[in-house]
Design an enzyme around this catalytic site. Structure first.
Site, PDB file in Angstrom:
ATOM      1  N   MET A  32       0.853  -1.193   0.000  1.00 37.32           N
ATOM      2  CA  MET A  32       0.000   0.000   0.000  1.00 37.32           C
ATOM      3  C   MET A  32       0.890   1.245   0.000  1.00 37.32           C
ATOM      4  SD  MET A  32      -3.431  -0.985   2.034  1.00 37.32           S
ATOM      5  CE  MET A  32      -2.850  -0.721   3.699  1.00 37.32           C
ATOM      6  N   ALA A  34       4.046   3.961   0.933  1.00 35.61           N
ATOM      7  CA  ALA A  34       4.736   4.467   2.132  1.00 35.61           C
ATOM      8  C   ALA A  34       5.817   3.455   2.520  1.00 35.61           C
ATOM      9  CB  ALA A  34       3.762   4.707   3.281  1.00 35.61           C
ATOM     10  N   GLU A  37      11.838  -0.176   5.179  1.00 30.07           N
ATOM     11  CA  GLU A  37      12.769  -1.314   5.043  1.00 30.07           C
ATOM     12  C   GLU A  37      12.044  -2.665   5.051  1.00 30.07           C
ATOM     13  OE1 GLU A  37      16.121  -1.976   4.486  1.00 30.07           O
ATOM     14  OE2 GLU A  37      16.125   0.094   3.811  1.00 30.07           O
ATOM     15  N   HIS A  39       9.106  -3.357   3.629  1.00 30.71           N
ATOM     16  CA  HIS A  39       8.697  -3.606   2.240  1.00 30.71           C
ATOM     17  C   HIS A  39       9.922  -3.921   1.381  1.00 30.71           C
ATOM     18  CE1 HIS A  39       5.490  -0.636   3.561  1.00 30.71           C
ATOM     19  NE2 HIS A  39       4.761  -1.654   3.141  1.00 30.71           N
ATOM     20  N   GLY A 149       4.750 -10.164   3.923  1.00 31.37           N
ATOM     21  CA  GLY A 149       5.523 -10.123   5.157  1.00 31.37           C
ATOM     22  C   GLY A 149       4.848 -10.894   6.286  1.00 31.37           C
ATOM     23  N   LYS A 151       4.908  -9.876   9.192  1.00 30.12           N
ATOM     24  CA  LYS A 151       4.397  -8.848  10.108  1.00 30.12           C
ATOM     25  C   LYS A 151       2.864  -8.935  10.177  1.00 30.12           C
ATOM     26  CE  LYS A 151       4.065  -4.752  12.175  1.00 30.12           C
ATOM     27  NZ  LYS A 151       2.731  -4.396  11.748  1.00 30.12           N
ATOM     28  N   GLN A 155      -2.798 -12.191   7.768  1.00 32.29           N
ATOM     29  CA  GLN A 155      -2.965 -11.949   6.332  1.00 32.29           C
ATOM     30  C   GLN A 155      -2.189 -12.985   5.517  1.00 32.29           C
ATOM     31  OE1 GLN A 155      -2.859  -7.935   4.276  1.00 32.29           O
ATOM     32  NE2 GLN A 155      -0.743  -8.546   3.942  1.00 32.29           N
ATOM     33  N   VAL A 178      10.861  -7.230   9.754  1.00 27.97           N
ATOM     34  CA  VAL A 178      12.046  -6.375   9.908  1.00 27.97           C
ATOM     35  C   VAL A 178      11.775  -5.438  11.089  1.00 27.97           C
ATOM     36  CG1 VAL A 178      13.527  -4.644   8.810  1.00 27.97           C
ATOM     37  CG2 VAL A 178      12.551  -6.503   7.443  1.00 27.97           C
ATOM     38  N   ARG A 189       2.340   2.500   9.895  1.00 25.49           N
ATOM     39  CA  ARG A 189       1.568   3.198  10.929  1.00 25.49           C
ATOM     40  C   ARG A 189       2.449   3.701  12.075  1.00 25.49           C
ATOM     41  NH1 ARG A 189      -2.792  -0.742   9.430  1.00 25.49           N
ATOM     42  NH2 ARG A 189      -4.410   0.559   8.491  1.00 25.49           N
TER      43      ARG A 189
HETATM   44  O1  PAF Z   1      -0.204  -5.819   3.492  1.00 23.78           O
HETATM   45  C1  PAF Z   1      -0.634  -4.884   2.785  1.00 23.78           C
HETATM   46  O2  PAF Z   1       0.031  -3.867   2.586  1.00 23.78           O
HETATM   47  C2  PAF Z   1      -2.016  -4.996   2.151  1.00 23.78           C
HETATM   48  O3  PAF Z   1      -2.910  -5.634   2.992  1.00 23.78           O
HETATM   49  C3  PAF Z   1      -1.980  -5.666   0.765  1.00 23.78           C
HETATM   50  C4  PAF Z   1      -1.521  -7.110   0.848  1.00 23.78           C
HETATM   51  C5  PAF Z   1      -1.072  -4.895  -0.169  1.00 23.78           C
HETATM   52  C6  PAF Z   1      -3.396  -5.678   0.163  1.00 23.78           C
HETATM   53  O4  PAF Z   1      -3.888  -4.380   0.035  1.00 23.78           O
END
Ligand code: PAF
Length: 288
Positions: A32, A34, A37, A39, A149, A151, A155, A178, A189
């Site tokens: 999403m 922003a 490290e 990502h 991730g 994290k 999910q 990380v 966040r």
């Molecule tokens: O983990 C995230 O940043 C979001 O939930 C994702 C997997 C990109 C889906 O919008």
């Protein structure tokens, strides 16, 4: 500049098809934006395993409930692009909301029971939104590999099930959390935290470390581990606990004792910011 930026599904499909004609292995890192490290560790893992790396940047409205931080969620596409270009990413797919969702879209992906517990209990439609957007992104990019991730542990488990249950032809790769030097798990966040709140947020990693240590010392009773986490979290007045528990690492059911690989998971609120963290918990091989 080798990084190509596209905003439509059609352009993405065309670029990926061209990469495939060249015999490249395609990876997708959904984000999403922003980017931090955390990502970038996913991006680096993708660059190691694939020869054509796509990063999607899309703040997905359907995974935010009314009143959550969809509008305030940090966005900085120019900066994200600089970071991704430095990593050698090939394509950034940054669609807008209208191109991703038809105004009269009604079909969604049912994430099943895993979406009703923990994060799903507090955020009832969150995982339906995640399952739907991840399915759409996988359909548009059709990658060989997709990186997520640990994290967002719930999910990750949801995506594993989604791919298995819907027979999607992609390998899901989970990547480790990380952390900052002081232990705080990186999250977009974290930007919402004041310096005082940030210091209080270290309670999460402290609680997880205490659990790992207790298990290393032979503790198997999940109630004792839960109490350990709650005691540490309660020592931090700005931290209000949503849950802190130990679950099965795959189906996320709450455990009574630690007999094999498990996951300690925590969600709290620090001020108005909701933070989650988790850690693997496993009896060491010689003890089992
Ligand atoms: O983990 C995230 O940043 C979001 O939930 C994702 C997997 C990109 C889906 O919008």
């Amino acid at each position: 500049m080798n990084l190509e930026r596209v905003s439509s599904a059609e352009e993405t499909r065309r670029a990926v098809a061209e990469a495939r004609r060249e015999g490249r292995t395609v990876a997708l890192v959904p984000t999403m934006g922003a980017l931090h490290e955390g990502h970038l560790s996913l991006v680096r893992a993708a660059c190691e395993r694939a020869t054509y790396v796509v990063v999607s940047v899309f703040v997905n409205p359907t995974q935010f409930a009314p009143g959550e931080d969809f509008e305030a969620y940090p966005r900085d596409l120019e900066h994200d692009m600089q970071l991704l270009e430095a990593e050698g990413v090939d394509l950034i797919f940054a669609p807008n909301v209208d191109s991703m969702y038809a105004a009269d879209a009604t079909v969604t992906v049912d994430p099943g029971p895993i979406a009703t517990v923990w994060e799903g209990a507090t955020r009832p439609d969150h995982f339906r939104g995640v399952a739907t957007i991840v399915t759409k992104l996988l359909s548009i990019v059709s990658p060989d590999l997709a990186f997520f991730g640990e994290k967002d542990y719930q999910q990750l488990q949801l995506v594993n099930r989604l791919v298995r249950d819907l027979d999607l032809a992609v390998q899901v790769v989970g990547c480790p959390i990380v952390r900052d030097r002081d232990g705080l798990a990186l999250s977009s966040r974290n930007a919402y935290l004041s310096p005082t709140q940030r210091a209080q947020a270290l309670a999460l990693s402290s609680a997880l470390e205490a659990v790992a240590e207790a298990v290393a010392w032979g503790e198997r009773d999940a109630d004792v581990l839960r109490e350990t986490m709650l005691r540490i979290l309660s020592e931090h007045p700005d931290v209000s606990v949503d849950y802190a528990t130990v679950v099965d690492g795959t189906d996320l059911t709450e455990l009574g004792s630690i007999d094999g690989p498990a996951r300690a998971i925590i969600a709290v609120r620090v001020g108005n910011t909701r933070l989650i963290d988790n850690a693997a918990v496993a009896p060491s091989a010689h003890e089992e």
